[in-house]
Design a protein around this motif. Structure first.
Motif, PDB file in Angstrom:
ATOM      1  N   PHE A 135      16.277   1.096  -9.307  1.00  0.00           N
ATOM      2  CA  PHE A 135      14.903   1.587  -9.435  1.00  0.00           C
ATOM      3  C   PHE A 135      14.886   3.030  -8.925  1.00  0.00           C
ATOM      4  N   ARG A 136      15.693   3.874  -9.582  1.00  0.00           N
ATOM      5  CA  ARG A 136      16.014   5.214  -9.089  1.00  0.00           C
ATOM      6  C   ARG A 136      14.841   6.178  -9.039  1.00  0.00           C
ATOM      7  N   GLU A 137      13.827   5.926  -9.824  1.00  0.00           N
ATOM      8  CA  GLU A 137      12.722   6.873  -9.893  1.00  0.00           C
ATOM      9  C   GLU A 137      11.634   6.622  -8.851  1.00  0.00           C
ATOM     10  N   LEU A 138      11.715   5.530  -8.118  1.00  0.00           N
ATOM     11  CA  LEU A 138      10.689   5.244  -7.100  1.00  0.00           C
ATOM     12  C   LEU A 138      10.842   6.187  -5.921  1.00  0.00           C
ATOM     13  N   ARG A 139       9.698   6.631  -5.392  1.00  0.00           N
ATOM     14  CA  ARG A 139       9.664   7.560  -4.270  1.00  0.00           C
ATOM     15  C   ARG A 139       8.740   7.034  -3.184  1.00  0.00           C
ATOM     16  N   LEU A 140       8.889   7.576  -2.008  1.00  0.00           N
ATOM     17  CA  LEU A 140       8.155   7.140  -0.829  1.00  0.00           C
ATOM     18  C   LEU A 140       6.638   7.071  -1.021  1.00  0.00           C
ATOM     19  N   PRO A 141       5.986   8.069  -1.617  1.00  0.00           N
ATOM     20  CA  PRO A 141       4.528   7.958  -1.760  1.00  0.00           C
ATOM     21  C   PRO A 141       4.084   6.721  -2.551  1.00  0.00           C
ATOM     22  N   GLN A 142       4.917   6.236  -3.450  1.00  0.00           N
ATOM     23  CA  GLN A 142       4.558   5.082  -4.263  1.00  0.00           C
ATOM     24  C   GLN A 142       4.509   3.781  -3.470  1.00  0.00           C
ATOM     25  N   MET A 143       5.010   3.806  -2.252  1.00  0.00           N
ATOM     26  CA  MET A 143       4.911   2.616  -1.393  1.00  0.00           C
ATOM     27  C   MET A 143       3.451   2.301  -1.087  1.00  0.00           C
ATOM     28  N   ALA A 144       2.567   3.297  -1.178  1.00  0.00           N
ATOM     29  CA  ALA A 144       1.140   3.048  -0.959  1.00  0.00           C
ATOM     30  C   ALA A 144       0.594   2.069  -1.993  1.00  0.00           C
ATOM     31  N   VAL A 145       1.186   2.043  -3.170  1.00  0.00           N
ATOM     32  CA  VAL A 145       0.787   1.099  -4.214  1.00  0.00           C
ATOM     33  C   VAL A 145       1.553  -0.210  -4.072  1.00  0.00           C
ATOM     34  N   LEU A 146       2.834  -0.123  -3.764  1.00  0.00           N
ATOM     35  CA  LEU A 146       3.709  -1.297  -3.780  1.00  0.00           C
ATOM     36  C   LEU A 146       3.689  -2.103  -2.491  1.00  0.00           C
ATOM     37  N   GLN A 147       2.977  -1.629  -1.474  1.00  0.00           N
ATOM     38  CA  GLN A 147       2.946  -2.351  -0.199  1.00  0.00           C
ATOM     39  C   GLN A 147       2.200  -3.674  -0.329  1.00  0.00           C
ATOM     40  N   PHE A 148       2.478  -4.594   0.584  1.00  0.00           N
ATOM     41  CA  PHE A 148       1.855  -5.915   0.590  1.00  0.00           C
ATOM     42  C   PHE A 148       0.339  -5.774   0.661  1.00  0.00           C
ATOM     43  N   PRO A 149      -0.394  -6.526  -0.081  1.00  0.00           N
ATOM     44  CA  PRO A 149      -0.015  -7.648  -0.943  1.00  0.00           C
ATOM     45  C   PRO A 149       0.284  -7.260  -2.385  1.00  0.00           C
ATOM     46  N   GLY A 150       0.453  -5.989  -2.657  1.00  0.00           N
ATOM     47  CA  GLY A 150       0.796  -5.547  -3.998  1.00  0.00           C
ATOM     48  C   GLY A 150      -0.420  -5.281  -4.855  1.00  0.00           C
ATOM     49  N   PRO A 151      -0.202  -4.593  -5.975  1.00  0.00           N
ATOM     50  CA  PRO A 151      -1.320  -4.150  -6.806  1.00  0.00           C
ATOM     51  C   PRO A 151      -1.709  -5.121  -7.918  1.00  0.00           C
ATOM     52  N   ASP A 152      -0.946  -6.159  -8.143  1.00  0.00           N
ATOM     53  CA  ASP A 152      -1.167  -7.011  -9.306  1.00  0.00           C
ATOM     54  C   ASP A 152      -2.548  -7.666  -9.280  1.00  0.00           C
ATOM     55  N   GLY A 153      -3.363  -7.368 -10.284  1.00  0.00           N
ATOM     56  CA  GLY A 153      -4.697  -7.941 -10.396  1.00  0.00           C
ATOM     57  C   GLY A 153      -5.754  -7.248  -9.555  1.00  0.00           C
ATOM     58  N   VAL A 154      -5.429  -6.101  -9.003  1.00  0.00           N
ATOM     59  CA  VAL A 154      -6.317  -5.403  -8.069  1.00  0.00           C
ATOM     60  C   VAL A 154      -6.894  -4.160  -8.745  1.00  0.00           C
ATOM     61  N   ARG A 155      -8.085  -3.795  -8.332  1.00  0.00           N
ATOM     62  CA  ARG A 155      -8.726  -2.581  -8.830  1.00  0.00           C
ATOM     63  C   ARG A 155      -8.176  -1.357  -8.102  1.00  0.00           C
ATOM     64  N   PRO A 156      -8.075  -0.222  -8.794  1.00  0.00           N
ATOM     65  CA  PRO A 156      -7.577   1.000  -8.147  1.00  0.00           C
ATOM     66  C   PRO A 156      -8.356   1.375  -6.884  1.00  0.00           C
ATOM     67  N   SER A 157      -9.666   1.170  -6.882  1.00  0.00           N
ATOM     68  CA  SER A 157     -10.457   1.527  -5.703  1.00  0.00           C
ATOM     69  C   SER A 157     -10.064   0.679  -4.493  1.00  0.00           C
ATOM     70  N   THR A 158      -9.711  -0.565  -4.730  1.00  0.00           N
ATOM     71  CA  THR A 158      -9.259  -1.439  -3.640  1.00  0.00           C
ATOM     72  C   THR A 158      -7.924  -0.958  -3.098  1.00  0.00           C
ATOM     73  N   LEU A 159      -7.025  -0.577  -3.993  1.00  0.00           N
ATOM     74  CA  LEU A 159      -5.724  -0.047  -3.554  1.00  0.00           C
ATOM     75  C   LEU A 159      -5.906   1.233  -2.745  1.00  0.00           C
ATOM     76  N   ALA A 160      -6.809   2.101  -3.188  1.00  0.00           N
ATOM     77  CA  ALA A 160      -7.072   3.352  -2.457  1.00  0.00           C
ATOM     78  C   ALA A 160      -7.578   3.053  -1.059  1.00  0.00           C
ATOM     79  N   GLU A 161      -8.488   2.095  -0.950  1.00  0.00           N
ATOM     80  CA  GLU A 161      -9.028   1.723   0.361  1.00  0.00           C
ATOM     81  C   GLU A 161      -7.928   1.164   1.264  1.00  0.00           C
ATOM     82  N   ARG A 162      -7.095   0.271   0.722  1.00  0.00           N
ATOM     83  CA  ARG A 162      -5.983  -0.296   1.511  1.00  0.00           C
ATOM     84  C   ARG A 162      -5.064   0.784   2.043  1.00  0.00           C
ATOM     85  N   ALA A 163      -4.787   1.772   1.188  1.00  0.00           N
ATOM     86  CA  ALA A 163      -3.828   2.818   1.554  1.00  0.00           C
ATOM     87  C   ALA A 163      -4.464   3.939   2.356  1.00  0.00           C
TER      88      ALA A 163
END
Length: 161
Positions: free
Chosen positions: A41-69
């Motif tokens: 997964f060579r293209e993944l970078r540190l800032p993207q961990m904000a999306v991939l962190q637990f519990p993950g983005p699957d089924g979630v709204r972008p605004s919820t992910l922004a709030e979590r991060a």
């Protein structure tokens, strides 16, 4: 001496709790990215961990992910755009929620998220070996206690005691 060790205070007991929690979390994120890159997964970078962190983005709204991060919706949408362009996620309309959009993993995204889980298991085994099983269990128990307490509620939502 590795550069990460050069910047540590002589006595870690002099560090405030914020750093004592942040520094290991950052080390875990760096390890995740290094191991993900090595696993293909060579293209993944540190800032993207904000999306991939637990519990993950699957089924979630972008605004919820922004709030979590703890970031703006605009910044989160940039990260989502990069992950979508790399084939890890797709954004789609959520018809039951008006104009809202939700995030879904692609097959590649699910594979990366599964690899993250595997890497975290390796990290836990290493930390347990370093701390000793009893101390590692105590560390996790204390962190779980904090996780389930009002101590981690967002500012302004803290319950009166």
């Amino acid at each position: 001496m590795p550069s990460a060790l050069k910047n540590r205070p002589a006595n870690a007991k002099d560090m405030l709790m914020g750093a004592l929690l942040r520094v290991p979390a950052q080390a875990i994120h760096r390890r995740l990215i290094n191991d993900l890159n090595a696993a293909g997964f060579r293209e993944l970078r540190l800032p993207q961990m904000a999306v991939l962190q637990f519990p993950g983005p699957d089924g979630v709204r972008p605004s919820t992910l922004a709030e979590r991060a703890g970031m703006s919706k605009q910044a989160m949408n940039q990260l989502l755009g990069s992950l979508e362009g790399l084939g890890y996620i797709i954004r789609s309309d959520a018809p039951e929620e008006g104009r809202a959009r939700t995030i879904r993993f692609t097959k590649r995204g699910r594979a990366a998220y599964s690899k993250i889980h595997d890497i975290l298991g390796e990290i836990e085994r290493e930390w347990s070996a370093e701390l000793g099983p009893a101390r590692f269990v105590q560390l996790k128990d204390l962190l779980c206690h904090v996780w389930n307490s009002p101590l981690i509620e967002p500012a302004g939502k803290k319950m009166a005691r």
